[in-house]
Design a protein around this motif. Sequence first.
Motif, PDB file in Angstrom:
ATOM      1  N   ALA A  13      32.647  27.117  37.507  1.00 53.68           N
ATOM      2  CA  ALA A  13      32.658  28.158  38.535  1.00 53.68           C
ATOM      3  C   ALA A  13      34.014  28.234  39.223  1.00 53.68           C
ATOM      4  CB  ALA A  13      31.557  27.894  39.557  1.00 53.68           C
ATOM      5  N   GLY A  14      34.597  27.062  39.487  1.00 51.51           N
ATOM      6  CA  GLY A  14      35.906  27.046  40.130  1.00 51.51           C
ATOM      7  C   GLY A  14      36.989  27.622  39.241  1.00 51.51           C
ATOM      8  N   ALA A  15      36.929  27.325  37.948  1.00 51.82           N
ATOM      9  CA  ALA A  15      37.916  27.853  37.015  1.00 51.82           C
ATOM     10  C   ALA A  15      37.840  29.370  36.942  1.00 51.82           C
ATOM     11  CB  ALA A  15      37.686  27.252  35.627  1.00 51.82           C
ATOM     12  N   VAL A  16      36.634  29.883  36.861  1.00 50.74           N
ATOM     13  CA  VAL A  16      36.444  31.331  36.779  1.00 50.74           C
ATOM     14  C   VAL A  16      36.896  32.002  38.065  1.00 50.74           C
ATOM     15  CG1 VAL A  16      34.689  33.121  36.618  1.00 50.74           C
ATOM     16  CG2 VAL A  16      34.615  31.177  35.049  1.00 50.74           C
ATOM     17  N   ALA A  17      36.605  31.378  39.196  1.00 54.33           N
ATOM     18  CA  ALA A  17      37.007  31.945  40.485  1.00 54.33           C
ATOM     19  C   ALA A  17      38.524  32.025  40.608  1.00 54.33           C
ATOM     20  CB  ALA A  17      36.413  31.117  41.623  1.00 54.33           C
ATOM     21  N   LEU A  18      39.222  31.010  40.116  1.00 54.85           N
ATOM     22  CA  LEU A  18      40.677  31.022  40.180  1.00 54.85           C
ATOM     23  C   LEU A  18      41.256  32.177  39.373  1.00 54.85           C
ATOM     24  CD1 LEU A  18      41.477  27.211  39.846  1.00 54.85           C
ATOM     25  CD2 LEU A  18      42.049  28.681  41.795  1.00 54.85           C
ATOM     26  N   LEU A  19      40.705  32.407  38.199  1.00 49.59           N
ATOM     27  CA  LEU A  19      41.210  33.506  37.378  1.00 49.59           C
ATOM     28  C   LEU A  19      40.821  34.852  37.965  1.00 49.59           C
ATOM     29  CD1 LEU A  19      42.836  33.038  34.709  1.00 49.59           C
ATOM     30  CD2 LEU A  19      40.959  34.172  33.563  1.00 49.59           C
ATOM     31  N   ASP A  20      39.643  34.920  38.553  1.00 51.49           N
ATOM     32  CA  ASP A  20      39.185  36.163  39.147  1.00 51.49           C
ATOM     33  C   ASP A  20      40.087  36.573  40.316  1.00 51.49           C
ATOM     34  OD1 ASP A  20      37.169  38.279  39.249  1.00 51.49           O
ATOM     35  OD2 ASP A  20      36.570  37.401  41.175  1.00 51.49           O
ATOM     36  N   THR A 180      31.796  34.393  33.405  1.00 50.69           N
ATOM     37  CA  THR A 180      32.680  35.167  34.276  1.00 50.69           C
ATOM     38  C   THR A 180      32.190  35.030  35.712  1.00 50.69           C
ATOM     39  OG1 THR A 180      31.397  37.223  34.201  1.00 50.69           O
ATOM     40  CG2 THR A 180      32.966  36.858  32.408  1.00 50.69           C
ATOM     41  N   ALA A 181      32.893  35.658  36.639  1.00 47.37           N
ATOM     42  CA  ALA A 181      32.475  35.639  38.035  1.00 47.37           C
ATOM     43  C   ALA A 181      31.127  36.331  38.216  1.00 47.37           C
ATOM     44  CB  ALA A 181      33.533  36.308  38.903  1.00 47.37           C
ATOM     45  N   SER A 182      30.752  37.176  37.243  1.00 45.66           N
ATOM     46  CA  SER A 182      29.478  37.906  37.325  1.00 45.66           C
ATOM     47  C   SER A 182      28.322  37.176  36.663  1.00 45.66           C
ATOM     48  CB  SER A 182      29.633  39.293  36.678  1.00 45.66           C
ATOM     49  OG  SER A 182      30.659  40.026  37.310  1.00 45.66           O
ATOM     50  N   GLY A 183      28.612  36.080  35.951  1.00 43.96           N
ATOM     51  CA  GLY A 183      27.554  35.331  35.288  1.00 43.96           C
ATOM     52  C   GLY A 183      27.921  34.949  33.872  1.00 43.96           C
ATOM     53  N   LEU A 206      35.658  39.808  24.853  1.00 43.21           N
ATOM     54  CA  LEU A 206      35.412  39.066  26.085  1.00 43.21           C
ATOM     55  C   LEU A 206      35.715  39.941  27.293  1.00 43.21           C
ATOM     56  CD1 LEU A 206      37.045  35.618  25.265  1.00 43.21           C
ATOM     57  CD2 LEU A 206      34.603  36.017  25.684  1.00 43.21           C
ATOM     58  N   PRO A 207      34.867  39.931  28.306  1.00 45.81           N
ATOM     59  CA  PRO A 207      35.180  40.687  29.519  1.00 45.81           C
ATOM     60  C   PRO A 207      36.354  40.067  30.258  1.00 45.81           C
ATOM     61  CG  PRO A 207      33.142  39.447  29.795  1.00 45.81           C
ATOM     62  CD  PRO A 207      33.545  39.287  28.371  1.00 45.81           C
ATOM     63  N   PRO A 208      37.028  40.826  31.116  1.00 44.22           N
ATOM     64  CA  PRO A 208      38.171  40.280  31.863  1.00 44.22           C
ATOM     65  C   PRO A 208      37.775  39.033  32.658  1.00 44.22           C
ATOM     66  CG  PRO A 208      38.072  42.664  32.101  1.00 44.22           C
ATOM     67  CD  PRO A 208      36.803  42.259  31.409  1.00 44.22           C
ATOM     68  N   GLY A 209      38.643  38.041  32.608  1.00 46.20           N
ATOM     69  CA  GLY A 209      38.413  36.823  33.377  1.00 46.20           C
ATOM     70  C   GLY A 209      37.418  35.866  32.771  1.00 46.20           C
ATOM     71  N   ALA A 210      36.987  36.116  31.539  1.00 48.35           N
ATOM     72  CA  ALA A 210      35.958  35.269  30.924  1.00 48.35           C
ATOM     73  C   ALA A 210      36.539  33.946  30.462  1.00 48.35           C
ATOM     74  CB  ALA A 210      35.311  35.998  29.753  1.00 48.35           C
ATOM     75  N   LEU A 211      35.779  32.900  30.657  1.00 47.34           N
ATOM     76  CA  LEU A 211      36.099  31.570  30.153  1.00 47.34           C
ATOM     77  C   LEU A 211      35.122  31.228  29.043  1.00 47.34           C
ATOM     78  CD1 LEU A 211      37.513  28.748  30.364  1.00 47.34           C
ATOM     79  CD2 LEU A 211      35.697  28.130  31.993  1.00 47.34           C
TER      80      LEU A 211
END
Length: 336
Positions: A13-20, A180-183, A206-211
């Motif tokens: 979650a933290g990794a995705v939040a940083l990219l978002d 992603t930040a959306s799930g 992959l959607p933007p910001g996807a890990l």
Amino acid sequence: MREFGYQRAHDVAGAVALLDAAPEARFLGGGTNLVDLMKTGVERPALLVDVTELPLDGIEVTADGGLCVGATATNSDLAAHPEVRRRYPALAEAVLAGASGQLRNMATVGGNLLQRTRCGYFADTARPCNKRTPGSGCSAREGVHHNHAILGASAHCVATHPSDMAVALAALDAVVSYETASGTGELAWEDFYLPVGDTPHRETALPPGALITGVTLPPAPVAARSRYRKVRERASYAFAIGSAAAALDVRDGVVHEVRLAFGAVASRPWRARTAERALTGGPATAAAFAAAADAELAAAEPLPDNAYKVPLLRNVTVALLSELADRTEPTEGAQR
């Protein structure tokens, strides 16, 4: 190289939040491709988010008998894992065929899937490249293209995907998981890489910001009878000029099931569906294998200097499937 920031993520979650929060950020795994491109100026991230400490390095058998591979598992760990070698030998062979031992120790599964093309014009910021700078043109079509695409290319790009691992995953019907930040979400392998079309800079769905969090291999008994074969210009560490991953189940001389994918011939790993349909239910003979390869390669549109890839892939296909047919057909009197 552009000046960049660096942060280490400790949970997904933290990794995705940083990219978002920073659209110009990039996830950093082993860095074996990304860092090289940063040095040449092709990639210019403002922030690197290190994901190597995320708890995504497991390789586990799933409840239904498949396999789940975490995105931060290294290529070396993947190739050496006993369940990979037993259930999906083509995958282990493909990983070992790629790069050097030192690079495999660093490279991650998720990063391997996202590596960029090794086209020389893509890496040369002084030359036009639609993949690097959309709308600038494709230098390879009229330039050096002996190792470029013969299938699925377009007027906008003839680059090839460099991964060996991805070719095996294409034959094994892998599924890519991401967050992603959306799930969370999943992409079937057929949908993961985009056709090159007129947008070669858009490589995956992959959607933007996807890990990428993992890759799942569905249960497939035929996968235990699989191999990977790579042709390269020198025996040591080198990218393929043509490769194939195949799995084959032969019963009483008839092809019961077959999986086939090609590498180094398209912008993405090429699943040979036409050849598979031609072979299923037919004789497991060299002539049938050749005819199936010809049917698949009938769609090839080689450039002047890479037409050699058509007979090369035909020969690789025949040799690989013939080897598998010899190994999979039960001997007389043996129990099935």
